[in-house]
Design an enzyme around this catalytic site. Structure first.
Site, PDB file in Angstrom:
ATOM      1  N   ARG A 230       0.938  -1.143  -0.128  1.00 31.99           N
ATOM      2  CA  ARG A 230       0.005   0.028   0.169  1.00 31.99           C
ATOM      3  C   ARG A 230       1.013   1.318  -0.162  1.00 31.99           C
ATOM      4  O   ARG A 230       1.760   1.301   0.550  1.00 31.99           O
ATOM      5  CB  ARG A 230      -0.717   0.082   1.241  1.00 31.99           C
ATOM      6  CG  ARG A 230      -1.945  -0.821   1.048  1.00 31.99           C
ATOM      7  CD  ARG A 230      -3.072  -0.517   0.150  1.00 31.99           C
ATOM      8  NE  ARG A 230      -4.431  -1.114   0.131  1.00 31.99           N
ATOM      9  CZ  ARG A 230      -4.453  -1.837  -0.763  1.00 31.99           C
ATOM     10  NH1 ARG A 230      -3.760  -2.454  -1.674  1.00 31.99           N
ATOM     11  NH2 ARG A 230      -5.554  -2.649  -0.977  1.00 31.99           N
ATOM     12  N   GLU A 259      -4.048   7.403  -5.579  1.00 29.82           N
ATOM     13  CA  GLU A 259      -4.239   6.523  -6.882  1.00 29.82           C
ATOM     14  C   GLU A 259      -5.545   7.192  -7.625  1.00 29.82           C
ATOM     15  O   GLU A 259      -6.373   7.039  -6.984  1.00 29.82           O
ATOM     16  CB  GLU A 259      -4.152   5.018  -6.655  1.00 29.82           C
ATOM     17  CG  GLU A 259      -3.031   4.671  -6.140  1.00 29.82           C
ATOM     18  CD  GLU A 259      -2.870   2.936  -5.916  1.00 29.82           C
ATOM     19  OE1 GLU A 259      -3.976   2.642  -6.321  1.00 29.82           O
ATOM     20  OE2 GLU A 259      -1.958   2.576  -5.403  1.00 29.82           O
ATOM     21  N   HIS A 278      -0.690   0.116  -9.975  1.00 31.22           N
ATOM     22  CA  HIS A 278      -1.340  -0.997  -9.106  1.00 31.22           C
ATOM     23  C   HIS A 278      -2.011  -2.144  -9.931  1.00 31.22           C
ATOM     24  O   HIS A 278      -3.061  -2.427  -9.861  1.00 31.22           O
ATOM     25  CB  HIS A 278      -2.679  -0.169  -8.672  1.00 31.22           C
ATOM     26  CG  HIS A 278      -2.973  -0.873  -7.188  1.00 31.22           C
ATOM     27  ND1 HIS A 278      -3.411  -0.118  -6.130  1.00 31.22           N
ATOM     28  CD2 HIS A 278      -3.258  -1.987  -6.970  1.00 31.22           C
ATOM     29  CE1 HIS A 278      -3.586  -0.988  -4.971  1.00 31.22           C
ATOM     30  NE2 HIS A 278      -3.717  -2.121  -5.564  1.00 31.22           N
TER      31      HIS A 278
HETATM   32  C1  OXD Z   1      -5.636  -4.362  -3.721  1.00 27.75           C
HETATM   33  C2  OXD Z   1      -5.639  -5.452  -4.813  1.00 27.75           C
HETATM   34  O1  OXD Z   1      -6.438  -5.060  -2.705  1.00 27.75           O
HETATM   35  O2  OXD Z   1      -5.044  -4.601  -5.817  1.00 27.75           O
HETATM   36  O3  OXD Z   1      -5.518  -3.221  -3.909  1.00 27.75           O
HETATM   37  O4  OXD Z   1      -5.967  -6.473  -5.010  1.00 27.75           O
END
Ligand code: OXD
Length: 315
Positions: A230, A259, A278
């Site tokens: 994170r 994000e 991500h």
């Molecule tokens: C999250 C994922 O939980 O990418 O952010 O799975």
């Protein structure tokens, strides 16, 4: 006549795909509601006993009076917990994201050691750079900050290519393929040994800002930081400074406190930074379905669910 329990499937883009793969055990019945928007979900949440969701809007919690179980479709559950009534059991999907994320991590570590960027740049200029030789991952040290199910899989794969693997965890307990696991109090020592630091922590009260200026100062100047957990686990201002001053060699970043990363963010302009949007551990309906279906069968039979989040720890 008994009423079929309502299962709310929520995903802004792929709710249909997730719903289609739900398997209800023979002789049982559920009413599946597929929702892709908050207003759609708001119309159902008051009746839903189960939510199978990607980032269910927390504004819906106030109406979720019948909700008993929330199955998260993603790796993290930090979005789900604040404000969620304690009676709601939250479950995760361990085992799914480690294989994705270990390929991401090893791929980008190899991108560094194989000097990919140099060869590609030279190719564009039709230059033969025989004096530039690749390095090896074998013998290098990876420090995994976080050795949950994802970290363990990364450790296994890193070991398989001959890397030394060190870990940091709350308990400091032994983990397969990890040579030594330090407790958070020894974070600096663990970081100072690394060629690659991989941050794969959930976001909790204890992990927010854990990789701060002091932690970054403990890293070797030639070391790379990879963040796939994170964004807010890393102090962004401190990281930016460490990168701009080349206090560390570089960073591979998949997650950010905000994000999408705003277009005017200074991280975009740094040569020693790789930004990915991500994507290190994507969720797919096919992979999450067996986890959900197994728990659905348990829930319908009144049996304990698997992969329950410890609400006091936050993961
Ligand atoms: C999250 C994922 O939980 O990418 O952010 O799975």
């Amino acid at each position: 006549m008994s009423v079929a329990p309502v299962v709310l499937v929520y995903h802004p883009d792929e709710a249909d795909a997730y719903a289609r793969l739900i398997r209800v055990p023979t002789g049982r019945d559920v009413a599946i509601h597929v929702c892709t928007t908050e207003p759609e979900a708001a119309a159902v949440i008051g009746r839903a006993r189960v939510a199978y969701a990607w980032k269910l809007p927390v504004a819906l919690y106030a109406k979720a009076s019948k909700l008993e179980w929330l199955q998260a479709m993603g790796a993290g559950v930090d979005w789900a917990l604040p404000g969620l009534p304690r009676r709601v059991v939250v479950t995760r999907a361990p085992g799914i994201f480690g294989p994705w994320m270990s390929e991401y991590v090893l791929g980008w570590c190899s991108w560094v050691t194989q000097r990919t960027e140099s060869y590609r740049a030279a190719q564009r200029e039709r230059r033969w750079i025989g004096d530039v030789v690749p390095g090896r991952l074998r013998g290098k040290t990876m420090t995994l900050v976080g050795v949950g199910d994802v970290g363990r899989e990364i450790a296994r794969v890193a070991r398989a290519v001959g890397m030394h693997v060190i870990g940091v965890s709350r308990s400091g307990g032994r983990v397969p393929a990890v040579e030594h696991v330090y407790r958070p109090g020894y974070l600096g020592r663990a970081l100072s040994a690394a060629d690659f630091v991989v941050v794969v922590l959930p976001l909790t009260r204890k992990t927010r800002g854990l990789i701060d200026e002091r932690a970054l100062a403990a890293m070797r100047p030639r070391a790379w930081l990879l963040n796939i957990g994170r964004g807010a686990v890393v102090d962004e201002a401190a990281l930016l400074h460490a990168l701009q001053t080349q206090r560390i060699a570089g960073a591979i970043l998949d997650v950010f406190p905000t994000e999408p990363l705003p277009a005017d963010h200074p991280l975009w302009g740094l040569d020693n930074v790789v930004i990915t949007p991500h994507v290190a551990g994507p969720s797919t309906a096919e992979e999450i379905a067996p986890v959900f279906n197994d728990n659905l069968a348990r829930w319908l039979r009144g049996r304990p669910l698997q992969h329950v989040v410890d609400r006091s720890r936050g993961y």
